[in-house]
Write an enzyme that holds these catalytic residues in place. Structure first.
Site, PDB file in Angstrom:
ATOM      1  N   HIS A  15     -10.216  26.672 -23.751  1.00  0.00           N
ATOM      2  CA  HIS A  15      -8.849  26.934 -23.978  1.00  0.00           C
ATOM      3  C   HIS A  15      -8.090  25.644 -24.071  1.00  0.00           C
ATOM      4  O   HIS A  15      -7.694  25.138 -23.211  1.00  0.00           O
ATOM      5  CB  HIS A  15      -8.240  27.923 -23.093  1.00  0.00           C
ATOM      6  CG  HIS A  15      -7.114  28.383 -23.085  1.00  0.00           C
ATOM      7  ND1 HIS A  15      -6.505  29.903 -22.702  1.00  0.00           N
ATOM      8  CD2 HIS A  15      -5.811  27.990 -23.754  1.00  0.00           C
ATOM      9  CE1 HIS A  15      -5.467  30.112 -23.293  1.00  0.00           C
ATOM     10  NE2 HIS A  15      -4.892  28.900 -23.740  1.00  0.00           N
ATOM     11  N   HIS A  17      -4.496  23.429 -26.372  1.00  0.00           N
ATOM     12  CA  HIS A  17      -3.442  23.714 -27.583  1.00  0.00           C
ATOM     13  C   HIS A  17      -3.551  22.169 -27.926  1.00  0.00           C
ATOM     14  O   HIS A  17      -3.409  21.236 -27.186  1.00  0.00           O
ATOM     15  CB  HIS A  17      -2.070  24.082 -26.951  1.00  0.00           C
ATOM     16  CG  HIS A  17      -2.266  25.355 -26.575  1.00  0.00           C
ATOM     17  ND1 HIS A  17      -1.902  26.412 -27.341  1.00  0.00           N
ATOM     18  CD2 HIS A  17      -2.707  26.107 -25.184  1.00  0.00           C
ATOM     19  CE1 HIS A  17      -1.966  27.825 -26.352  1.00  0.00           C
ATOM     20  NE2 HIS A  17      -2.303  27.376 -25.122  1.00  0.00           N
ATOM     21  N   LEU A  18      -3.578  21.782 -29.283  1.00  0.00           N
ATOM     22  CA  LEU A  18      -3.658  20.653 -29.668  1.00  0.00           C
ATOM     23  C   LEU A  18      -2.665  20.186 -30.547  1.00  0.00           C
ATOM     24  O   LEU A  18      -2.212  19.305 -31.216  1.00  0.00           O
ATOM     25  CB  LEU A  18      -4.847  20.196 -30.459  1.00  0.00           C
ATOM     26  CG  LEU A  18      -6.307  19.869 -29.794  1.00  0.00           C
ATOM     27  CD1 LEU A  18      -7.489  19.846 -30.640  1.00  0.00           C
ATOM     28  CD2 LEU A  18      -6.139  18.744 -28.727  1.00  0.00           C
ATOM     29  N   ARG A  19      -1.877  21.430 -30.989  1.00  0.00           N
ATOM     30  CA  ARG A  19      -0.581  21.337 -31.663  1.00  0.00           C
ATOM     31  C   ARG A  19      -0.954  20.595 -33.075  1.00  0.00           C
ATOM     32  O   ARG A  19      -2.125  20.784 -33.618  1.00  0.00           O
ATOM     33  CB  ARG A  19       0.529  20.348 -31.388  1.00  0.00           C
ATOM     34  CG  ARG A  19       0.811  20.542 -29.555  1.00  0.00           C
ATOM     35  CD  ARG A  19       1.280  22.096 -29.452  1.00  0.00           C
ATOM     36  NE  ARG A  19       1.771  22.375 -27.890  1.00  0.00           N
ATOM     37  CZ  ARG A  19       1.737  23.283 -27.306  1.00  0.00           C
ATOM     38  NH1 ARG A  19       1.148  24.241 -27.975  1.00  0.00           N
ATOM     39  NH2 ARG A  19       2.106  23.319 -26.107  1.00  0.00           N
ATOM     40  N   LYS A  99      -7.572  35.337 -31.382  1.00  0.00           N
ATOM     41  CA  LYS A  99      -6.686  35.323 -29.914  1.00  0.00           C
ATOM     42  C   LYS A  99      -5.680  36.393 -29.993  1.00  0.00           C
ATOM     43  O   LYS A  99      -4.835  36.509 -30.967  1.00  0.00           O
ATOM     44  CB  LYS A  99      -5.895  33.953 -29.913  1.00  0.00           C
ATOM     45  CG  LYS A  99      -5.070  33.798 -28.808  1.00  0.00           C
ATOM     46  CD  LYS A  99      -5.542  33.713 -27.304  1.00  0.00           C
ATOM     47  CE  LYS A  99      -4.852  33.704 -26.305  1.00  0.00           C
ATOM     48  NZ  LYS A  99      -4.107  32.267 -25.817  1.00  0.00           N
ATOM     49  N   HIS A 136      -4.376  36.804 -24.231  1.00  0.00           N
ATOM     50  CA  HIS A 136      -3.234  36.336 -23.189  1.00  0.00           C
ATOM     51  C   HIS A 136      -2.797  37.437 -22.551  1.00  0.00           C
ATOM     52  O   HIS A 136      -2.234  38.398 -23.104  1.00  0.00           O
ATOM     53  CB  HIS A 136      -2.132  35.696 -24.323  1.00  0.00           C
ATOM     54  CG  HIS A 136      -0.927  35.214 -23.104  1.00  0.00           C
ATOM     55  ND1 HIS A 136      -0.540  33.831 -22.985  1.00  0.00           N
ATOM     56  CD2 HIS A 136      -0.216  35.631 -22.128  1.00  0.00           C
ATOM     57  CE1 HIS A 136       0.408  33.541 -21.955  1.00  0.00           C
ATOM     58  NE2 HIS A 136       0.680  35.008 -21.592  1.00  0.00           N
ATOM     59  N   HIS A 174      -6.664  31.951 -18.769  1.00  0.00           N
ATOM     60  CA  HIS A 174      -6.041  31.425 -17.972  1.00  0.00           C
ATOM     61  C   HIS A 174      -5.557  32.501 -16.734  1.00  0.00           C
ATOM     62  O   HIS A 174      -4.334  32.972 -16.535  1.00  0.00           O
ATOM     63  CB  HIS A 174      -4.684  30.761 -18.392  1.00  0.00           C
ATOM     64  CG  HIS A 174      -4.020  31.658 -19.525  1.00  0.00           C
ATOM     65  ND1 HIS A 174      -3.737  32.752 -19.407  1.00  0.00           N
ATOM     66  CD2 HIS A 174      -3.948  31.201 -20.853  1.00  0.00           C
ATOM     67  CE1 HIS A 174      -3.142  33.143 -20.503  1.00  0.00           C
ATOM     68  NE2 HIS A 174      -3.308  32.214 -21.268  1.00  0.00           N
ATOM     69  N   LEU A 219       2.852  29.384 -18.560  1.00  0.00           N
ATOM     70  CA  LEU A 219       2.664  30.816 -18.595  1.00  0.00           C
ATOM     71  C   LEU A 219       1.030  30.974 -18.724  1.00  0.00           C
ATOM     72  O   LEU A 219       0.444  30.360 -19.475  1.00  0.00           O
ATOM     73  CB  LEU A 219       3.337  31.554 -19.636  1.00  0.00           C
ATOM     74  CG  LEU A 219       4.809  31.660 -19.602  1.00  0.00           C
ATOM     75  CD1 LEU A 219       5.401  31.962 -20.797  1.00  0.00           C
ATOM     76  CD2 LEU A 219       5.307  32.298 -18.403  1.00  0.00           C
ATOM     77  N   ASP A 247      -6.204  25.075 -20.738  1.00  0.00           N
ATOM     78  CA  ASP A 247      -4.953  25.485 -21.507  1.00  0.00           C
ATOM     79  C   ASP A 247      -3.965  24.297 -21.510  1.00  0.00           C
ATOM     80  O   ASP A 247      -2.729  24.429 -21.305  1.00  0.00           O
ATOM     81  CB  ASP A 247      -4.224  26.734 -20.582  1.00  0.00           C
ATOM     82  CG  ASP A 247      -3.052  27.406 -21.065  1.00  0.00           C
ATOM     83  OD1 ASP A 247      -3.065  27.288 -22.352  1.00  0.00           O
ATOM     84  OD2 ASP A 247      -2.255  28.064 -20.703  1.00  0.00           O
ATOM     85  N   HIS A 251       4.115  19.666 -24.340  1.00  0.00           N
ATOM     86  CA  HIS A 251       5.586  19.801 -24.748  1.00  0.00           C
ATOM     87  C   HIS A 251       6.216  18.251 -24.333  1.00  0.00           C
ATOM     88  O   HIS A 251       5.978  18.018 -23.004  1.00  0.00           O
ATOM     89  CB  HIS A 251       6.210  20.934 -24.050  1.00  0.00           C
ATOM     90  CG  HIS A 251       5.988  22.075 -24.472  1.00  0.00           C
ATOM     91  ND1 HIS A 251       6.131  22.854 -25.684  1.00  0.00           N
ATOM     92  CD2 HIS A 251       5.161  23.036 -23.614  1.00  0.00           C
ATOM     93  CE1 HIS A 251       5.572  24.074 -25.651  1.00  0.00           C
ATOM     94  NE2 HIS A 251       4.892  24.114 -24.469  1.00  0.00           N
ATOM     95  N   ALA A 263       7.159  26.401 -21.791  1.00  0.00           N
ATOM     96  CA  ALA A 263       6.078  26.778 -20.858  1.00  0.00           C
ATOM     97  C   ALA A 263       4.851  25.619 -21.330  1.00  0.00           C
ATOM     98  O   ALA A 263       4.443  25.802 -22.337  1.00  0.00           O
ATOM     99  CB  ALA A 263       5.663  28.325 -20.828  1.00  0.00           C
TER     100      ALA A 263
END
Ligand code: DOR
Ligand code: ZN
Length: 344
Positions: A15, A17-19, A99, A136, A174, A219, A247, A251, A263
């Site tokens: 899980h 997030h790489l943007r 997802k 989620h 998560h 979150l 996760d 940011h 978050a």
């Protein structure tokens, strides 16, 4: 004698997030130096909903992360999701899973699913073709207390999904509560869960330690201590239903330290060291490899990685900030000392 080094099969992050753009270039190498593969979350703006978008995004990730890292792409489910497009992308290898973000649940989830009934045709198809559903698991009903949103999601949504789709592989992402740990442990073998480092290390007091702490905000939000202990017990239990999913959700400083802060916790830089610390504290070092490198791949039906990595005993001071995209990111454990280090 204290264990001085541990060698395990190369792990995967189930899980992540790489943007995109400059942020992607800044954060991807942290993951690629530890993990062979990662499940890439599709909550970009606009979200990844087409085969073409997933393939193009994968190429950008590959360029940023290097050739030895394998991004496993996911499709963002919307109320309008076409079952044919889902199947086409799965068949041609554009994505491995889809997802489910309840609309409004988290970062870039505005196009998410309003009512799971709307995606039942997609779920039927995913069940038929063996494509996992990643969830989620929080309701977005504003009447529900934010600390109860995961437990209420299990009652209102997840229980029905597991009943209606007995052959569908479902990952509750998560997990943060006793309710989730117990639900997954007691569910059929088709149901599994990922666990983040922050939900193993922190309880909700961390959000208010001496003042408001935006870098501890993610979150699902951190929960009370009893829940953290239940999630820790699940992680180190040895059950194949629980596996590593960071996760990691970067940011920039300005977005976190704001009147309405985003978050997400950027835990990629020291992810393995962070998890290993928990297994050591729990006296379960022998179960670390299965959690990090075996359970996830087995659940997804993918081969285990062949390479090995080593972690060595060392006192490591975690940086307060890491540069990214013209600004900086606070890594999880910023300013703390960790007692493990990935061997180079
Ligand atoms: O804290 C979070 N950040 N939770 C999520 O579900 C999404 C993520 C993000 O993309 O920033
Ligand atoms: Zn996430």
């Amino acid at each position: 004698m204290e264990t001085q080094s541990i060698t395990i099969r190369r792990p995967d992050d189930w899980h992540l997030h790489l943007r995109d753009g400059e942020m992607l270039k800044a954060v991807a190498p942290y993951t690629a130096r530890q993990f062979a593969r990662a499940i890439i979350m599709p909550n970009l703006t606009p979200p990844v909903t087409t085969v073409a978008a997933a393939v193009a995004y994968r190429e950008r990730i590959q360029a940023a992360a290097g050739a030895h890292f394998t991004p496993l792409m996911t499709r963002y489910l919307t109320d309008q999701a076409s079952a044919d497009e889902l199947e086409r992308g799965h068949a041609n290898g554009a994505w491995v899973a889809a997802k489910l973000y309840p609309a409004g649940a988290t970062t870039n989830s505005a196009s998410g699913v309003i009512d799971v009934r709307n995606i039942y045709p997609s779920l039927e198809r995913m069940q038929a073709i063996g494509m996992p559903l990643l969830v989620h698991g929080e309701v977005t009903d504003p009447e529900i207390d934010i600390f109860d949103r995961e437990a209420v999601f299990i009652d209102r949504v997840l229980t029905g999904l597991v009943r209606d789709f007995p052959g569908l592989k479902i990952v509750l992402e998560h997990i943060t509560t006793t309710d989730a740990a117990q639900f997954v442990a007691g569910a059929p073998a088709t149901v599994a869960a990922t666990i983040t480092p922050q939900h193993l290390h922190l309880n909700r007091n961390a959000l208010f330690a001496g003042g408001l702490r935006p870098h501890a905000y993610c979150l699902p939000v951190l929960k009370r201590e009893a829940h953290r202990l239940a999630v820790r017990a699940a992680a180190v239990s040895g059950s194949p239903k629980f596996f590593l999913g960071t996760d990691s959700a970067p940011h920039l400083r300005e977005a976190k330290e704001s009147g309405c802060g985003c978050a997400g916790i950027f835990n990629a830089p020291y992810a393995l060291e962070s998890y290993l610390t928990v297994f050591e504290q729990e006296g379960e070092l022998d179960r670390f490899e299965a959690f990090a490198s075996e359970h996830g791949a087995n659940f997804y039906g993918l081969p285990l990685n062949e390479g090995r990595i080593a972690l060595e005993r060392a006192e490591v001071e975690v940086a307060e900030w890491l540069p990214a995209a013209g600004s900086k990111l606070a890594p999880f454990h910023a300013g703390e000392r960790l007692r493990w280090q990935l061997a180079s």
